[in-house]
Design a protein around this motif. Structure first.
Motif, mmCIF file in Angstrom:
data_model
loop_
_atom_site.group_PDB
_atom_site.id
_atom_site.type_symbol
_atom_site.label_atom_id
_atom_site.label_comp_id
_atom_site.label_asym_id
_atom_site.label_seq_id
_atom_site.Cartn_x
_atom_site.Cartn_y
_atom_site.Cartn_z
ATOM 1 N N TYR A 291 0.984 -1.427 0.240
ATOM 2 C CA TYR A 291 0.252 -0.071 0.616
ATOM 3 C C TYR A 291 0.904 1.543 0.141
ATOM 4 O O TYR A 291 0.328 2.313 0.348
ATOM 5 C CB TYR A 291 -0.636 -0.028 1.306
ATOM 6 C CG TYR A 291 -2.170 -1.331 1.516
ATOM 7 C CD1 TYR A 291 -2.810 -1.700 0.452
ATOM 8 C CD2 TYR A 291 -1.842 -2.428 1.858
ATOM 9 C CE1 TYR A 291 -3.504 -2.122 -0.049
ATOM 10 C CE2 TYR A 291 -2.377 -3.318 1.930
ATOM 11 C CZ TYR A 291 -3.633 -3.233 1.509
ATOM 12 O OH TYR A 291 -4.330 -4.417 1.014
ATOM 13 N N LYS A 293 3.086 2.799 2.039
ATOM 14 C CA LYS A 293 3.091 3.274 2.652
ATOM 15 C C LYS A 293 4.451 2.410 3.683
ATOM 16 O O LYS A 293 4.261 2.082 5.008
ATOM 17 C CB LYS A 293 2.205 3.424 3.804
ATOM 18 C CG LYS A 293 1.370 3.616 3.375
ATOM 19 C CD LYS A 293 0.393 3.164 4.699
ATOM 20 C CE LYS A 293 -1.384 3.992 4.100
ATOM 21 N NZ LYS A 293 -2.478 3.941 4.658
ATOM 22 N N MET A 328 -6.259 1.574 6.660
ATOM 23 C CA MET A 328 -6.755 3.264 7.651
ATOM 24 C C MET A 328 -5.840 4.144 8.401
ATOM 25 O O MET A 328 -6.779 5.091 8.584
ATOM 26 C CB MET A 328 -7.723 2.283 8.661
ATOM 27 C CG MET A 328 -9.175 1.454 8.095
ATOM 28 S SD MET A 328 -10.249 2.219 6.688
ATOM 29 C CE MET A 328 -10.734 3.086 7.697
ATOM 30 N N SER A 329 -4.797 3.553 8.571
ATOM 31 C CA SER A 329 -3.549 4.447 9.137
ATOM 32 C C SER A 329 -3.518 6.112 8.379
ATOM 33 O O SER A 329 -3.219 5.302 6.808
ATOM 34 C CB SER A 329 -2.694 3.911 9.621
ATOM 35 O OG SER A 329 -1.985 4.950 10.662
ATOM 36 N N ASP A 330 -3.209 7.187 9.086
ATOM 37 C CA ASP A 330 -3.748 8.073 8.749
ATOM 38 C C ASP A 330 -1.876 8.743 8.519
ATOM 39 O O ASP A 330 -1.647 10.370 8.041
ATOM 40 C CB ASP A 330 -4.326 9.298 8.921
ATOM 41 C CG ASP A 330 -5.460 9.646 8.551
ATOM 42 O OD1 ASP A 330 -6.346 8.894 7.606
ATOM 43 O OD2 ASP A 330 -6.510 9.302 9.188
ATOM 44 N N SER A 331 -1.236 8.721 9.349
ATOM 45 C CA SER A 331 0.296 8.537 9.521
ATOM 46 C C SER A 331 1.076 7.227 9.312
ATOM 47 O O SER A 331 0.616 5.710 9.278
ATOM 48 C CB SER A 331 0.571 8.801 11.216
ATOM 49 O OG SER A 331 0.142 8.304 11.838
ATOM 50 N N GLU A 332 2.842 7.163 9.516
ATOM 51 C CA GLU A 332 3.210 6.603 9.376
ATOM 52 C C GLU A 332 3.745 5.891 10.431
ATOM 53 O O GLU A 332 4.496 4.762 10.784
ATOM 54 C CB GLU A 332 4.650 7.473 8.717
ATOM 55 C CG GLU A 332 4.605 7.648 7.325
ATOM 56 C CD GLU A 332 5.676 8.131 7.121
ATOM 57 O OE1 GLU A 332 6.527 8.646 8.112
ATOM 58 O OE2 GLU A 332 6.199 8.311 6.255
ATOM 59 N N ASP A 338 -5.411 1.988 16.184
ATOM 60 C CA ASP A 338 -5.590 1.720 15.068
ATOM 61 C C ASP A 338 -5.828 0.135 14.535
ATOM 62 O O ASP A 338 -6.287 0.013 13.807
ATOM 63 C CB ASP A 338 -3.757 2.147 14.135
ATOM 64 C CG ASP A 338 -3.902 3.382 14.320
ATOM 65 O OD1 ASP A 338 -4.612 4.309 14.134
ATOM 66 O OD2 ASP A 338 -2.827 3.446 14.104
ATOM 67 N N ASN A 375 -13.247 6.396 18.516
ATOM 68 C CA ASN A 375 -11.793 7.235 18.316
ATOM 69 C C ASN A 375 -12.260 8.192 20.506
ATOM 70 O O ASN A 375 -12.292 9.412 20.104
ATOM 71 C CB ASN A 375 -11.384 8.433 17.805
ATOM 72 C CG ASN A 375 -11.184 7.708 16.497
ATOM 73 O OD1 ASN A 375 -10.430 6.956 16.503
ATOM 74 N ND2 ASN A 375 -12.002 8.191 15.274
#
Length: 401
Positions: A291, A293, A328-332, A338, A375
């Motif tokens: 993906y 990343k 789904m994660s928006d960061s590294e 998550d 969340n």
């Protein structure tokens, strides 16, 4: 076949080298042939030093490409024949991708080394998702039959009417839909290995037919009287404990002895917790590359959450959990929020041996998962759990969350 460059504006070849390295991490025994432009021979030579099997220059001639492929395959076969029966380690990973550093997995690796070069029939036991098919593949690939077919059949899913046709084959006209002669799975596996998955789910009538073939080492296609000799190595797998399988009303003991020269029991993931983080990082490397990343890391909260969860779905559930988290994660960095575990897995039995099996522990883990999913929104979490906000707060206080 891997190109050196993917973007028209970049011709450094670094992309090709990067993905070559990632491929070697995910599956070290893969042979990679690099594709490069005429003016980039230096890059191709560098790729050979990095582990590529060979390279072709574009635009290529088909004959040259086929020749290159043939040479690489020939070299693989020679290497495989030289290494027959030997398990090569890459860190904590076996040569076919099995991963583990726990004592119980080391025992399994050792047993595979011992039994793979023989023709002994193997029964692999373990819960769903523990990797029984990987072990069957490992035994075949390290056996003297490695260059012959490896045929897998999920016999538990075969109906009574399809069982004989699928395993033993049929003659044209043997039944209504038999429009042509068909070779059965036993014949397809001749000279190689036949893997019968979910063997514990077949009926007593099917067991009798299977036993006859194994005893006589020959099959008779439906609609004929001609017996066909077979030479196979048999591996079977089941998620049913041997104590239950040995019940004569469920499974024939004479068939158990026939398929169970050597038994391998694969432990559930909760019984080898020291392998959880190793597997999680392995799957993270795979899906980070898939993906795009590449710099994915785990936060301490994620590692702790992975260690605490009992994984009723075993390695398969862990794999899908990591893939979903990376998507789904928006960061590294993957943190505890998550990681959303599968709601489809069945509730585990309560035992005195494992604290994670207690109903209170299961309830606590469920509440944590739902709160993480929303969340931290208590109203939404309570609604999904079917509780009032007050009832949820009482449980948060009860479990010191």
């Amino acid at each position: 076949l891997l190109d050196m460059n993917f973007n028209a504006s970049i011709n450094t070849g670094n992309e090709g080298i990067y993905w070559l390295q990632r491929l070697q991490e995910v599956k070290p025994d893969t042979s990679v042939i690099m594709i490069t432009a005429y003016g980039d021979i230096d890059l191709a030579v560098r790729s050979l030093k990095e582990g590529a099997a060979d390279f072709v220059v574009k635009p290529w001639h088909n004959e040259k490409l086929l020749s290159t492929l043939a040479n690489v395959l020939k070299n693989r076969e020679q290497h495989k024949n030289t290494a027959t029966g030997v398990r090569v380690q890459h860190g904590n990973t076996s040569s076919i991708g099995m991963i583990g550093e726990s004592e119980v997995m080391e025992d399994i690796f050792h047993k595979i080394d011992k039994i793979a070069p023989t023709d002994a029939n193997i029964l692999i036991m373990g819960e769903n998702g523990t990797g029984k098919d990987l072990i069957a593949t490992a035994i075949h690939e390290q056996s003297l039959r490695a260059n012959k077919p490896f045929i897998k059949v999920d016999v538990g899913s075969l109906t009574e009417s399809l069982f004989e046709s699928e395993l033993f084959g049929h003659k044209k006209g043997a039944f209504t839909d038999a429009r042509e002669d068909r070779m059965g799975r036993f014949e397809s596996a001749n000279g190689g290995t036949l893997f019968l998955d979910e063997i514990g789910n077949i009926s007593l009538q099917q067991q009798a037919k299977l036993l006859t073939v194994l005893q006589n080492r020959q099959v008779t296609r439906l609609g004929t009287n001609q017996s066909i000799p077979i030479d196979i190595r048999l591996i079977c797998a089941t998620n049913i404990p041997l104590s239950e399988l040995a019940n004569e009303s469920r499974f024939r003991k004479d068939l158990i002895y026939r398929i169970n020269t050597v038994e391998i029991t694969v432990p559930p993931l909760r019984k080898r917790k020291e392998d959880i983080l190793l597997l999680a990082k392995h799957f993270a490397r795979i899906y980070a590359g898939k993906y795009l990343k590449p710099n994915i890391q785990f936060h301490a909260s994620a590692l702790d959450k992975l260690q605490q969860y009992p994984f009723p779905g075993n390695v398969r559930e862990l794999q899908y959990t990591i893939e979903r988290a990376i998507i789904m994660s928006d960061s590294e960095t993957i943190d505890g929020g998550d990681l959303l575990f599968s709601p489809i897995e069945s509730t585990l039995d309560v035992t005195q041996e494992d604290e994670v099996f207690k109903l209170s522990t299961m309830e606590k883990n469920t509440i944590l998962r739902v709160i993480d999913k929303h969340n931290g929104n208590i109203s939404k979490a309570a609604k999904e759990l079917g509780l009032t906000r007050t009832a949820l707060y009482r449980r948060l206080s009860k479990y010191d969350i």
